[in-house]
Design a protein around this motif. Structure first.
Motif, PDB file in Angstrom:
ATOM      1  N   ASP A  28       0.853  -1.188   0.000  1.00  0.00           N
ATOM      2  CA  ASP A  28       0.000   0.000   0.000  1.00  0.00           C
ATOM      3  C   ASP A  28       0.886   1.234   0.000  1.00  0.00           C
ATOM      4  OD1 ASP A  28      -2.472  -1.309   0.054  1.00  0.00           O
ATOM      5  OD2 ASP A  28      -2.309  -1.644   2.210  1.00  0.00           O
ATOM      6  N   VAL A  29       0.653   2.092  -0.928  1.00  0.00           N
ATOM      7  CA  VAL A  29       1.437   3.321  -1.064  1.00  0.00           C
ATOM      8  C   VAL A  29       0.633   4.474  -0.502  1.00  0.00           C
ATOM      9  CG1 VAL A  29       2.606   4.882  -2.648  1.00  0.00           C
ATOM     10  CG2 VAL A  29       2.611   2.433  -3.104  1.00  0.00           C
ATOM     11  N   GLU A  30       1.165   5.131   0.513  1.00  0.00           N
ATOM     12  CA  GLU A  30       0.493   6.270   1.142  1.00  0.00           C
ATOM     13  C   GLU A  30       1.138   7.566   0.664  1.00  0.00           C
ATOM     14  OE1 GLU A  30      -0.367   8.144   5.602  1.00  0.00           O
ATOM     15  OE2 GLU A  30       0.566   6.169   5.366  1.00  0.00           O
ATOM     16  N   VAL A  31       0.337   8.431   0.153  1.00  0.00           N
ATOM     17  CA  VAL A  31       0.818   9.722  -0.350  1.00  0.00           C
ATOM     18  C   VAL A  31       0.574  10.769   0.719  1.00  0.00           C
ATOM     19  CG1 VAL A  31       0.617  11.451  -2.158  1.00  0.00           C
ATOM     20  CG2 VAL A  31       0.308   9.035  -2.713  1.00  0.00           C
ATOM     21  N   GLN A  32       1.617  11.419   1.179  1.00  0.00           N
ATOM     22  CA  GLN A  32       1.508  12.431   2.225  1.00  0.00           C
ATOM     23  C   GLN A  32       1.978  13.776   1.685  1.00  0.00           C
ATOM     24  OE1 GLN A  32       3.814  11.059   5.518  1.00  0.00           O
ATOM     25  NE2 GLN A  32       2.392   9.418   6.062  1.00  0.00           N
ATOM     26  N   GLN A  33       1.236  14.784   2.021  1.00  0.00           N
ATOM     27  CA  GLN A  33       1.600  16.139   1.636  1.00  0.00           C
ATOM     28  C   GLN A  33       2.549  16.712   2.684  1.00  0.00           C
ATOM     29  OE1 GLN A  33       0.764  17.574  -1.167  1.00  0.00           O
ATOM     30  NE2 GLN A  33      -0.551  15.869  -1.830  1.00  0.00           N
ATOM     31  N   MET A  34       3.673  17.215   2.228  1.00  0.00           N
ATOM     32  CA  MET A  34       4.656  17.780   3.150  1.00  0.00           C
ATOM     33  C   MET A  34       4.523  19.298   3.150  1.00  0.00           C
ATOM     34  SD  MET A  34       7.934  15.384   2.259  1.00  0.00           S
ATOM     35  CE  MET A  34       8.855  16.131   3.616  1.00  0.00           C
ATOM     36  N   PRO A  35       4.256  19.890   4.302  1.00  0.00           N
ATOM     37  CA  PRO A  35       4.053  21.347   4.358  1.00  0.00           C
ATOM     38  C   PRO A  35       5.363  22.099   4.199  1.00  0.00           C
ATOM     39  CG  PRO A  35       4.053  20.439   6.561  1.00  0.00           C
ATOM     40  CD  PRO A  35       4.144  19.266   5.627  1.00  0.00           C
ATOM     41  N   GLY A  36       5.238  23.323   3.753  1.00  0.00           N
ATOM     42  CA  GLY A  36       6.397  24.199   3.691  1.00  0.00           C
ATOM     43  C   GLY A  36       6.781  24.704   5.068  1.00  0.00           C
ATOM     44  N   ALA A  93       2.349  29.040   8.684  1.00  0.00           N
ATOM     45  CA  ALA A  93       1.700  28.043   7.834  1.00  0.00           C
ATOM     46  C   ALA A  93       1.300  26.806   8.608  1.00  0.00           C
ATOM     47  CB  ALA A  93       2.631  27.641   6.693  1.00  0.00           C
ATOM     48  N   THR A  94       1.689  26.672   9.896  1.00  0.00           N
ATOM     49  CA  THR A  94       1.406  25.461  10.656  1.00  0.00           C
ATOM     50  C   THR A  94      -0.070  25.245  10.885  1.00  0.00           C
ATOM     51  OG1 THR A  94       1.731  26.720  12.691  1.00  0.00           O
ATOM     52  CG2 THR A  94       3.629  25.514  11.827  1.00  0.00           C
ATOM     53  N   SER A  95      -0.859  26.290  10.954  1.00  0.00           N
ATOM     54  CA  SER A  95      -2.299  26.119  11.198  1.00  0.00           C
ATOM     55  C   SER A  95      -3.020  25.607   9.969  1.00  0.00           C
ATOM     56  CB  SER A  95      -2.898  27.459  11.654  1.00  0.00           C
ATOM     57  OG  SER A  95      -2.730  28.439  10.633  1.00  0.00           O
ATOM     58  N   ASP A  96      -2.389  25.720   8.780  1.00  0.00           N
ATOM     59  CA  ASP A  96      -3.071  25.303   7.561  1.00  0.00           C
ATOM     60  C   ASP A  96      -2.936  23.806   7.317  1.00  0.00           C
ATOM     61  OD1 ASP A  96      -2.007  28.332   5.933  1.00  0.00           O
ATOM     62  OD2 ASP A  96      -3.821  27.903   7.102  1.00  0.00           O
ATOM     63  N   TYR A  97      -1.773  23.221   7.634  1.00  0.00           N
ATOM     64  CA  TYR A  97      -1.594  21.817   7.271  1.00  0.00           C
ATOM     65  C   TYR A  97      -2.416  20.885   8.135  1.00  0.00           C
ATOM     66  CZ  TYR A  97       2.064  21.563  10.970  1.00  0.00           C
ATOM     67  OH  TYR A  97       2.759  21.598  12.139  1.00  0.00           O
ATOM     68  N   PHE A 113      -4.562  17.922   6.576  1.00  0.00           N
ATOM     69  CA  PHE A 113      -4.446  16.555   7.116  1.00  0.00           C
ATOM     70  C   PHE A 113      -5.827  15.990   7.440  1.00  0.00           C
ATOM     71  CE2 PHE A 113      -3.842  13.631  10.689  1.00  0.00           C
ATOM     72  CZ  PHE A 113      -2.925  12.754  10.134  1.00  0.00           C
ATOM     73  N   ALA A 114      -6.698  16.832   8.022  1.00  0.00           N
ATOM     74  CA  ALA A 114      -8.052  16.384   8.352  1.00  0.00           C
ATOM     75  C   ALA A 114      -8.843  16.036   7.092  1.00  0.00           C
ATOM     76  CB  ALA A 114      -8.769  17.475   9.152  1.00  0.00           C
ATOM     77  N   THR A 115      -8.644  16.803   6.022  1.00  0.00           N
ATOM     78  CA  THR A 115      -9.339  16.517   4.767  1.00  0.00           C
ATOM     79  C   THR A 115      -8.891  15.177   4.200  1.00  0.00           C
ATOM     80  OG1 THR A 115      -9.494  18.894   4.297  1.00  0.00           O
ATOM     81  CG2 THR A 115      -9.802  17.378   2.443  1.00  0.00           C
ATOM     82  N   GLU A 116      -7.600  14.880   4.301  1.00  0.00           N
ATOM     83  CA  GLU A 116      -7.107  13.586   3.827  1.00  0.00           C
ATOM     84  C   GLU A 116      -7.703  12.432   4.636  1.00  0.00           C
ATOM     85  OE1 GLU A 116      -2.906  13.440   3.713  1.00  0.00           O
ATOM     86  OE2 GLU A 116      -2.695  15.348   2.650  1.00  0.00           O
ATOM     87  N   ARG A 125      -8.268  20.566  16.403  1.00  0.00           N
ATOM     88  CA  ARG A 125      -8.414  21.154  15.081  1.00  0.00           C
ATOM     89  C   ARG A 125      -8.543  20.058  14.017  1.00  0.00           C
ATOM     90  NH1 ARG A 125      -7.001  26.015  12.599  1.00  0.00           N
ATOM     91  NH2 ARG A 125      -6.106  26.778  14.566  1.00  0.00           N
ATOM     92  N   VAL A 126      -7.722  19.000  14.157  1.00  0.00           N
ATOM     93  CA  VAL A 126      -7.790  17.897  13.187  1.00  0.00           C
ATOM     94  C   VAL A 126      -9.139  17.193  13.283  1.00  0.00           C
ATOM     95  CG1 VAL A 126      -6.822  15.652  12.574  1.00  0.00           C
ATOM     96  CG2 VAL A 126      -5.296  17.559  13.106  1.00  0.00           C
ATOM     97  N   ARG A 127      -9.612  16.957  14.509  1.00  0.00           N
ATOM     98  CA  ARG A 127     -10.891  16.259  14.653  1.00  0.00           C
ATOM     99  C   ARG A 127     -12.038  17.086  14.078  1.00  0.00           C
ATOM    100  NH1 ARG A 127     -13.595  13.771  20.204  1.00  0.00           N
ATOM    101  NH2 ARG A 127     -15.540  13.047  19.192  1.00  0.00           N
ATOM    102  N   THR A 128     -12.026  18.394  14.357  1.00  0.00           N
ATOM    103  CA  THR A 128     -13.089  19.256  13.834  1.00  0.00           C
ATOM    104  C   THR A 128     -13.066  19.275  12.310  1.00  0.00           C
ATOM    105  OG1 THR A 128     -12.981  20.645  15.805  1.00  0.00           O
ATOM    106  CG2 THR A 128     -14.026  21.595  13.852  1.00  0.00           C
ATOM    107  N   GLY A 129     -11.857  19.405  11.719  1.00  0.00           N
ATOM    108  CA  GLY A 129     -11.756  19.400  10.265  1.00  0.00           C
ATOM    109  C   GLY A 129     -12.182  18.068   9.666  1.00  0.00           C
ATOM    110  N   TRP A 130     -11.853  16.966  10.363  1.00  0.00           N
ATOM    111  CA  TRP A 130     -12.239  15.629   9.877  1.00  0.00           C
ATOM    112  C   TRP A 130     -13.753  15.460   9.877  1.00  0.00           C
ATOM    113  CZ3 TRP A 130     -14.376  11.755  13.196  1.00  0.00           C
ATOM    114  CH2 TRP A 130     -14.598  10.527  12.586  1.00  0.00           C
ATOM    115  N   GLU A 131     -14.417  15.887  10.975  1.00  0.00           N
ATOM    116  CA  GLU A 131     -15.874  15.771  11.048  1.00  0.00           C
ATOM    117  C   GLU A 131     -16.554  16.663  10.016  1.00  0.00           C
ATOM    118  OE1 GLU A 131     -16.601  16.789  15.090  1.00  0.00           O
ATOM    119  OE2 GLU A 131     -16.248  14.741  15.851  1.00  0.00           O
ATOM    120  N   ARG A 132     -15.980  17.864   9.795  1.00  0.00           N
ATOM    121  CA  ARG A 132     -16.572  18.758   8.806  1.00  0.00           C
ATOM    122  C   ARG A 132     -16.424  18.194   7.389  1.00  0.00           C
ATOM    123  NH1 ARG A 132     -14.203  22.898  10.398  1.00  0.00           N
ATOM    124  NH2 ARG A 132     -12.376  22.813   9.005  1.00  0.00           N
ATOM    125  N   SER A 133     -15.236  17.657   7.074  1.00  0.00           N
ATOM    126  CA  SER A 133     -15.036  17.094   5.739  1.00  0.00           C
ATOM    127  C   SER A 133     -15.869  15.826   5.534  1.00  0.00           C
ATOM    128  CB  SER A 133     -13.541  16.777   5.536  1.00  0.00           C
ATOM    129  OG  SER A 133     -12.759  17.940   5.633  1.00  0.00           O
TER     130      SER A 133
END
Length: 342
Positions: free
Chosen positions: A268-276, A281-285, A289-292, A330-338
């Motif tokens: 299984d190949v997992e594709v991860q986005q690496m933030p700049g 910018a830390t609040s955006d990734y 992550f939650a959307t993924e 923040r991750v949980r809230t974004g996950w539930e929203r997505s």
């Protein structure tokens, strides 16, 4: 369109079995070639400089790709036997199936092992006249086009390719001997007895004193003889063979269904986005992550409490500079929203 199907086998006996089955399946013997390195070269362990040997590989397979020629040549140098078959496209799958059934080697995986052992993949030195082979359409024993050349072209263009490999379970059957019955017939003797009544006759002679007058004097003085024969019965034995029992040996065939359980592997190949690393910018990734997470099939239908340990581990591997406790809500809230949008 005709193709050359190439199979590599660890033993010559397997290769000869493939050859015999191909002929039995209707392939002409002239379209089948079996090539292996002379035993003298294998025993020394050195690279073969025998021009006839490398010419036989070039003639049998006609590799257009130098790397393929080097790989299969190395397999032959290490003692493997190569089988090539000229067949049209509709028959290529049949050839591949026969080769797989007789344990054809995964040549790409084998070459990877050799490289880990220090093999450079270069063609051993050859004599004069060993030029590159003519172009020939080649199909490996799996029946699918060889992807090695395409992968090398992609890497040359700056791409890295990760193959997704999945094992498939193939269940066959074979006949095994589970014992049997051997029936022997022997002649034995046992003592028997029977009682029989026998009759005997005995002759006895008795002299008795008598004193009486005789009426016929002439008759009294005639000579005469009396005979009495003794008889006796004796036992006479006669034997008659009779069939008193039969032993019948027969086989009964029964059909049963057996469930074979095993495991198959898959990459299984997992594709991860690496933030700049830009400031702020830390609040955006965490939102990305939650959307993924919401799109990840592994977490579909699962509750947050059950999946949180896996999510945390994945988050910390991807963003080692961030603390999970700081971004958990923040991750949980974004996950539930997505998830509610999907």
């Amino acid at each position: 369109m005709a193709s050359t199907i190439v199979g590599c086998f660890d033993s010559a006996s397997e290769a000869r079995e493939v050859e015999r089955e191909l002929v039995a399946a209707g392939f002409e013997s002239g379209s089948i070639r079996v090539v292996n390195q002379p035993a003298t070269s294998r025993q020394t362990g050195a690279s073969s400089d025998d021009p006839g040997f490398w010419d036989s590989i070039k003639e049998a397979f006609g590799f257009a790709d130098e790397q393929d020629r080097s790989t299969y040549g190395e397999a032959a140098r290490r003692g493997s036997t190569l089988v090539s078959v000229e067949a049209d496209d509709p028959s290529a799958a049949r050839v591949g199936e026969i080769m797989r059934r007789h344990h054809a080697v995964d040549i790409d995986a084998r070459a990877q092992e050799w490289r880990q052992q220090g093999w450079t993949g270069q063609q051993p030195a050859t004599g004069a006249g060993h030029t590159a082979a003519a172009t020939t359409a080649r199909t490996p024993a799996t029946g699918a086009p060889q992807p090695a050349a395409a992968q090398r072209q992609q890497r040359a263009a700056g791409e890295e390719v990760i193959p997704v490999v999945e094992e498939q379970l193939r269940v066959g059957k074979r006949e095994v001997q589970q014992g049997g019955v051997r029936v022997y017939s022997r002649v034995t003797e046992r003592p028997v007895e029977e009682r029989v009544s026998l009759r005997e006759e005995r002759v006895s002679v008795e002299r008795r004193p008598v004193n009486r007058p005789i009426s016929d004097t002439d008759a009294a003085f005639r000579e005469r003889a009396i005979e009495a024969t003794e008889t006796a019965e004796e036992a006479v034995v006669d034997k008659q063979a009779r069939v008193v029992e039969e032993i019948a040996v027969r086989k009964e065939a029964q059909q049963r269904t057996e469930t074979v359980r095993d495991t198959v592997r898959r990459t299984d190949v997992e594709v991860q986005q690496m933030p700049g690393q830009a400031a702020g910018a830390t609040s955006d990734y965490s939102d990305a992550f939650a959307t993924e997470l919401a799109a990840d099939e592994r977490y579909r239908g699962r509750e947050w409490t059950a999946m949180e340990p896996d999510v945390r581990r994945s988050f910390e591997q991807r963003y080692p500079q961030s603390k999970w406790d700081q971004y958990r809500d923040r991750v949980r809230t974004g996950w539930e929203r997505s998830r509610s949008r999907s």
